[in-house]
Design a protein around this motif. Structure first.
Motif, mmCIF file in Angstrom:
data_model
loop_
_atom_site.group_PDB
_atom_site.id
_atom_site.type_symbol
_atom_site.label_atom_id
_atom_site.label_comp_id
_atom_site.label_asym_id
_atom_site.label_seq_id
_atom_site.Cartn_x
_atom_site.Cartn_y
_atom_site.Cartn_z
ATOM 1 N N THR A 142 0.812 -1.229 0.000
ATOM 2 C CA THR A 142 0.000 0.000 0.000
ATOM 3 C C THR A 142 0.835 1.265 0.000
ATOM 4 O O THR A 142 0.327 2.348 -0.299
ATOM 5 N N GLY A 143 2.104 1.150 0.421
ATOM 6 C CA GLY A 143 2.929 2.343 0.570
ATOM 7 C C GLY A 143 2.765 3.034 1.899
ATOM 8 O O GLY A 143 3.439 4.033 2.184
ATOM 9 N N LYS A 144 1.874 2.519 2.741
ATOM 10 C CA LYS A 144 1.657 3.087 4.071
ATOM 11 C C LYS A 144 2.581 2.422 5.087
ATOM 12 O O LYS A 144 2.907 1.232 4.973
ATOM 13 N N THR A 145 2.984 3.205 6.095
ATOM 14 C CA THR A 145 3.914 2.690 7.107
ATOM 15 C C THR A 145 3.281 2.753 8.490
ATOM 16 O O THR A 145 2.600 3.720 8.835
ATOM 17 N N VAL A 146 3.537 1.710 9.272
ATOM 18 C CA VAL A 146 2.993 1.618 10.629
ATOM 19 C C VAL A 146 4.107 1.203 11.581
ATOM 20 O O VAL A 146 4.849 0.256 11.306
ATOM 21 N N ALA A 147 4.216 1.912 12.692
ATOM 22 C CA ALA A 147 5.133 1.532 13.768
ATOM 23 C C ALA A 147 4.326 0.887 14.888
ATOM 24 O O ALA A 147 3.274 1.408 15.276
ATOM 25 N N VAL A 148 4.804 -0.230 15.388
ATOM 26 C CA VAL A 148 4.179 -0.916 16.514
ATOM 27 C C VAL A 148 5.186 -0.939 17.657
ATOM 28 O O VAL A 148 6.304 -1.432 17.491
ATOM 29 N N VAL A 149 4.801 -0.391 18.799
ATOM 30 C CA VAL A 149 5.680 -0.363 19.972
ATOM 31 C C VAL A 149 5.264 -1.493 20.903
ATOM 32 O O VAL A 149 4.177 -1.467 21.479
ATOM 33 N N GLY A 150 6.124 -2.483 21.021
ATOM 34 C CA GLY A 150 5.836 -3.637 21.864
ATOM 35 C C GLY A 150 5.638 -4.884 21.036
ATOM 36 O O GLY A 150 4.851 -4.895 20.091
ATOM 37 N N SER A 151 6.365 -5.956 21.375
ATOM 38 C CA SER A 151 6.289 -7.191 20.589
ATOM 39 C C SER A 151 5.631 -8.322 21.359
ATOM 40 O O SER A 151 5.912 -9.497 21.128
ATOM 41 N N GLY A 152 4.744 -7.966 22.301
ATOM 42 C CA GLY A 152 3.940 -8.980 22.965
ATOM 43 C C GLY A 152 2.819 -9.440 22.051
ATOM 44 O O GLY A 152 2.776 -9.109 20.862
ATOM 45 N N PRO A 153 1.864 -10.199 22.573
ATOM 46 C CA PRO A 153 0.818 -10.767 21.709
ATOM 47 C C PRO A 153 -0.041 -9.725 21.010
ATOM 48 O O PRO A 153 -0.447 -9.939 19.862
ATOM 49 N N ALA A 154 -0.312 -8.578 21.649
ATOM 50 C CA ALA A 154 -1.104 -7.533 20.992
ATOM 51 C C ALA A 154 -0.329 -6.927 19.829
ATOM 52 O O ALA A 154 -0.858 -6.765 18.723
ATOM 53 N N GLY A 155 0.943 -6.599 20.064
ATOM 54 C CA GLY A 155 1.760 -5.998 19.019
ATOM 55 C C GLY A 155 2.010 -6.947 17.862
ATOM 56 O O GLY A 155 1.946 -6.558 16.691
ATOM 57 N N LEU A 156 2.277 -8.217 18.168
ATOM 58 C CA LEU A 156 2.519 -9.198 17.109
ATOM 59 C C LEU A 156 1.265 -9.432 16.268
ATOM 60 O O LEU A 156 1.338 -9.519 15.038
ATOM 61 N N ARG A 449 -6.219 -1.693 28.046
ATOM 62 C CA ARG A 449 -7.209 -2.296 28.928
ATOM 63 C C ARG A 449 -6.662 -2.633 30.317
ATOM 64 O O ARG A 449 -7.414 -3.003 31.217
ATOM 65 N N GLY A 450 -5.349 -2.543 30.502
ATOM 66 C CA GLY A 450 -4.755 -2.942 31.765
ATOM 67 C C GLY A 450 -4.393 -4.415 31.748
ATOM 68 O O GLY A 450 -4.608 -5.129 30.758
ATOM 69 N N GLN A 451 -3.846 -4.897 32.849
ATOM 70 C CA GLN A 451 -3.376 -6.280 32.941
ATOM 71 C C GLN A 451 -4.492 -7.242 32.541
ATOM 72 O O GLN A 451 -5.599 -7.177 33.045
ATOM 73 N N SER A 452 -4.180 -8.146 31.627
ATOM 74 C CA SER A 452 -5.202 -9.055 31.138
ATOM 75 C C SER A 452 -4.554 -10.314 30.573
ATOM 76 O O SER A 452 -3.368 -10.554 30.771
ATOM 77 N N LEU A 453 -5.359 -11.102 29.849
ATOM 78 C CA LEU A 453 -4.910 -12.381 29.311
ATOM 79 C C LEU A 453 -4.270 -12.221 27.941
ATOM 80 O O LEU A 453 -4.571 -11.274 27.208
ATOM 81 N N VAL A 454 -3.446 -13.195 27.564
ATOM 82 C CA VAL A 454 -2.827 -13.216 26.238
ATOM 83 C C VAL A 454 -3.901 -13.229 25.159
ATOM 84 O O VAL A 454 -3.795 -12.538 24.144
ATOM 85 N N VAL A 455 -4.973 -13.986 25.370
ATOM 86 C CA VAL A 455 -6.016 -14.086 24.352
ATOM 87 C C VAL A 455 -6.733 -12.746 24.161
ATOM 88 O O VAL A 455 -7.134 -12.390 23.046
ATOM 89 N N TRP A 456 -6.879 -11.965 25.217
ATOM 90 C CA TRP A 456 -7.457 -10.620 25.084
ATOM 91 C C TRP A 456 -6.507 -9.713 24.320
ATOM 92 O O TRP A 456 -6.931 -8.857 23.531
ATOM 93 N N ALA A 457 -5.217 -9.866 24.547
ATOM 94 C CA ALA A 457 -4.236 -9.045 23.824
ATOM 95 C C ALA A 457 -4.287 -9.349 22.328
ATOM 96 O O ALA A 457 -4.233 -8.433 21.494
#
Length: 480
Positions: A142-156, A449-457
């Motif tokens: 697409t030519g669009k760029t996105v930065a993701v801060v954090g490589s936990g389950p939500a970021g991945l 959302r605060g501390q939560s489960l991997v599946v929620w992330a």
């Protein structure tokens, strides 16, 4: 779904574990995945219930009856495709999710629920074994760029979804390895890190770029100002963890030997990965007290026993939950009941309705803990008179949860609006879901959302990716 009479003919079959005395000698996973016949029988137990509450009990809304039926019929590759349609990383959740889907299973009204988690585990493991899990690079960029801060389950999850629709995604991780708390919070005996590593290889082939040792908004030599990301990328996703631990302000807190759980657990993971950890916090030959009755506390118990602790005691401030829930009151919701983890089974004294009054030291090191019993009435806690007791404690691990993301650095530099609990304020309703108070900055997972489960992330990472895609392109075909 499944066999019409399967839930009558077959009993629930749990995955087999290596005996405790044997598994305490190593840090590898010790759960044996169901074989094909066992998984097929468990899939057969999935009844044609009409309204599959398991779908909504699962935060990622897994299409559980469909892949149960496919496994029952031996159609494993199709089952994997259905599983991946809602969950990027079933290899994570099939190991460490507490399975709220099973609590919501219709069978759970009056008998044992379908072994959903064990079937999920079997599906994804077979997918890797058979070579069915392959990169899915985009056909068009697409030519669009996105930065993701954090490589936990939500970021991945967010990064993978966005890369697959053609955006150029860069994931920034402040640690030396990728995975967030999957890497340095969850012990290897619950989830070995090869599962993260092969997903990273898959994502790199899909076009995701990863940069480790890059702290956004920090003060170290590799730190990057948050404003730089805003200037260089079309969108920014904050997917870091809720890393501010809940502390315990009692006399003796500053004694040597009193540590946060997340000072203790990551060190062992680093050692398992081959790193040298000078002055590692060890439980070997010590009386260990773990304060906090949740999953993090359980992980401390399992790690302490593998170190060779002299004794391990776990305290919980709240009263002991009932051993079995009242299903007529709680189903299909996640019930409050006493949960005994594999780490507890390996050896641990558990006590409830206990409050810590003081840490007692000798020559600057903790040697004992003064506790008092408490009584809960109408939500109020009162100390039980004449119930104070001292117990030996050479190592105290504080595992009382996390209150919010760390404020200094990234969040301060972006001047983001926070909610009442100190998380990044971003709604999940209406227009602009997951958007923060700063233009083109989004937040997902524990950061929001605060501390939560991997599946929620994973759920939030996927949903946030859709909102970012719509923000960049005006519309999105990614799932909600």
């Amino acid at each position: 779904m499944g066999k019409p009479t399967g839930f009558i003919e077959y009993q629930r079959l749990a995955e087999v574990s290596e005996p405790a005395q044997s598994r305490l000698k190593h840090y590898r996973e010790f759960i044996v995945t169901l074989d094909d016949e066992q998984a097929s029988q468990q899939g057969a137990r999935c009844m044609d219930c009409g309204i599959p509450f398991c779908n909504t009990g699962c935060p990622v809304n897994n299409i559980i009856p469909d892949w149960n039926d496919l496994v029952y019929r031996g159609q494993w590759e199709q089952a994997l495709a259905v599983l991946h349609s809602t969950n990027n990383f079933p290899d994570f959740t099939g190991r460490i999710c507490p399975a709220p889907c099973e609590a919501a299973c219709t069978l759970n009204i009056n008998t044992d629920p379908v072994g959903i988690k064990s079937i999920e585990h079997a599906i994804v493991d077979k997918g890797w074994e058979k070579g069915w899990i392959l990169p899915q690079p985009p056909k068009v960029k697409t030519g669009k760029t996105v930065a993701v801060v954090g490589s936990g389950p939500a970021g991945l999850a967010a990064a993978q979804q966005l890369a697959r629709v053609g955006h150029s995604v860069v994931v920034f991780e402040k640690s030396d390895r990728l995975g967030g708390l999957l890497r340095y919070g969850i012990p290897d005996f619950k989830m070995e890190k090869v599962h993260i590593d092969r997903r990273i290889v898959q994502m790199e082939a899909e076009g995701v770029e990863f940069r480790v040792n890059h702290e956004i908004g920090g003060s170290g030599p590799e730190a990057i100002p948050a404003e730089r990301l805003l200037a260089e990328f079309d969108a920014l996703i904050l997917a870091g963890g809720a890393e501010s631990p809940r502390d315990l302000a009692v006399p003796g807190r500053d004694l040597d030997g009193v540590h946060f759980a997340m000072d203790f657990l990551p060190q062992q993971n680093k050692v398992n990965a081959g790193d040298q950890v000078p002055e590692q916090i060890k439980a070997t030959g010590k009386h260990v007290v773990v304060i906090g009755g949740g999953d993090t506390g359980s992980d401390c118990v399992g790690t302490s026993n593998r170190h060779g602790a002299l004794s391990v005691t776990q305290f919980e401030l709240m009263p002991q939950p009932p051993e079995s829930e009242n299903k007529s009151l709680t189903w299909p919701y996640w019930p409050l009941k006493l949960r005994t983890s594999s780490s507890h089974e390996e050896g641990c004294a558990r006590d409830f309705a206990v409050s810590t009054k003081e840490f007692i030291g000798e020559s600057g090191k903790v040697k004992a803990l003064k506790m008092v019993r408490v009584d809960w009435q109408n939500g109020r806690m009162n100390e039980v008179p004449d119930s104070e007791v001292e117990i030996p404690a050479d190592l105290v691990l504080l595992a009382m949860g996390f209150v919010s993301p760390v404020k200094n650095g990234l969040l301060e530099q972006l001047a983001l609006e926070l909610d009442a609990r100190g998380n990044v304020k971003a709604t999940t309703d209406g227009d602009g879901c997951y958007a923060s108070s700063v233009a083109k900055v989004f937040a997902a997972g524990d950061m929001r959302r605060g501390q939560s489960l991997v599946v929620w992330a994973i759920r939030e990472g996927r949903q946030c990716a859709r909102e970012v895609d719509a923000f960049l392109m005006g519309r999105s075909d990614l799932p909600r």
